[in-house]
Write a protein that holds these residues in place. Sequence first.
Motif, PDB file in Angstrom:
ATOM      1  N   ILE A  93       0.860  -1.168   0.000  1.00 16.41           N
ATOM      2  CA  ILE A  93       0.000   0.000   0.000  1.00 16.41           C
ATOM      3  C   ILE A  93       0.900   1.222   0.000  1.00 16.41           C
ATOM      4  O   ILE A  93       2.095   1.130   0.306  1.00 16.41           O
ATOM      5  CB  ILE A  93      -0.968   0.043   1.211  1.00 16.41           C
ATOM      6  CG1 ILE A  93      -0.211   0.205   2.519  1.00 16.41           C
ATOM      7  CG2 ILE A  93      -1.877  -1.169   1.225  1.00 16.41           C
ATOM      8  CD1 ILE A  93      -1.107   0.492   3.706  1.00 16.41           C
ATOM      9  N   ARG A 128      -2.460  -1.869  -3.337  1.00 20.63           N
ATOM     10  CA  ARG A 128      -3.834  -2.272  -3.017  1.00 20.63           C
ATOM     11  C   ARG A 128      -4.640  -1.082  -2.533  1.00 20.63           C
ATOM     12  O   ARG A 128      -5.841  -1.010  -2.767  1.00 20.63           O
ATOM     13  CB  ARG A 128      -3.823  -3.366  -1.957  1.00 20.63           C
ATOM     14  CG  ARG A 128      -3.285  -4.692  -2.498  1.00 20.63           C
ATOM     15  CD  ARG A 128      -3.315  -5.853  -1.500  1.00 20.63           C
ATOM     16  NE  ARG A 128      -4.210  -5.691  -0.382  1.00 20.63           N
ATOM     17  CZ  ARG A 128      -3.814  -5.710   0.896  1.00 20.63           C
ATOM     18  NH1 ARG A 128      -2.548  -5.892   1.196  1.00 20.63           N
ATOM     19  NH2 ARG A 128      -4.683  -5.580   1.871  1.00 20.63           N
ATOM     20  N   ARG A 129      -3.967  -0.172  -1.851  1.00 21.57           N
ATOM     21  CA  ARG A 129      -4.636   1.015  -1.322  1.00 21.57           C
ATOM     22  C   ARG A 129      -3.644   2.171  -1.273  1.00 21.57           C
ATOM     23  O   ARG A 129      -2.444   1.970  -1.176  1.00 21.57           O
ATOM     24  CB  ARG A 129      -5.142   0.770   0.096  1.00 21.57           C
ATOM     25  CG  ARG A 129      -6.321  -0.144   0.169  1.00 21.57           C
ATOM     26  CD  ARG A 129      -6.959  -0.110   1.539  1.00 21.57           C
ATOM     27  NE  ARG A 129      -8.111  -0.983   1.557  1.00 21.57           N
ATOM     28  CZ  ARG A 129      -8.071  -2.264   1.863  1.00 21.57           C
ATOM     29  NH1 ARG A 129      -6.929  -2.815   2.170  1.00 21.57           N
ATOM     30  NH2 ARG A 129      -9.165  -2.985   1.858  1.00 21.57           N
ATOM     31  N   ASP A 158      -8.682   3.190  -3.635  1.00 19.71           N
ATOM     32  CA  ASP A 158      -8.200   2.053  -4.424  1.00 19.71           C
ATOM     33  C   ASP A 158      -7.733   2.642  -5.747  1.00 19.71           C
ATOM     34  O   ASP A 158      -8.554   2.951  -6.610  1.00 19.71           O
ATOM     35  CB  ASP A 158      -9.319   1.038  -4.637  1.00 19.71           C
ATOM     36  CG  ASP A 158      -8.881  -0.146  -5.485  1.00 19.71           C
ATOM     37  OD1 ASP A 158      -7.783  -0.077  -6.090  1.00 19.71           O
ATOM     38  OD2 ASP A 158      -9.624  -1.119  -5.559  1.00 19.71           O
TER      39      ASP A 158
END
Length: 164
Positions: A93, A128-129, A158
């Motif tokens: 992330i 992913r984020r 996202d």
Amino acid sequence: MPESDLVVRMADERDEAALAGLRRAWLEERAGRPVDDPGFEAAFAQWWRLELPRRTFWLAEAGSEQSGWTPVGSINVVEIVHMPRPGARSGRIGQVGSAFVLSAFADRGVAGALLAHAVRHARERRYRRLVLAPTGSSASFYRRAGFDAAGDSLLVLDPLAVAD
């Protein structure tokens, strides 16, 4: 601000002093006075060396080739690699950190241009984020950019699900 008057580029080791100067100017704007800290630039340089391997920085500059470029804002993203667990591999992330724009450029598209680079980076790195902890005054800006609340103090995006 016309696009030709603004450049956003990935910062590198040559930009350490510009980023430190911008950080100081931004804080002094908010404090409404000079901040007496003669050791700040050295502390920033030490922090920069430690963080550079895991952070990507962007620097916004206003001006032109003829008149020169002046730092007016920056943003960075720190990459966080999650620990693998049985049955699942690690993922990555990004966390947006220390996004700021000098007040004279606040309503000129600089913040949006910087954030667009951070989101593009997150897509390219397949995070992913993309998360951040906004200030009270910046939360609406990030929500307009597609970030959603994730608890009381975090917003999350996202980057693979948001179109340019």
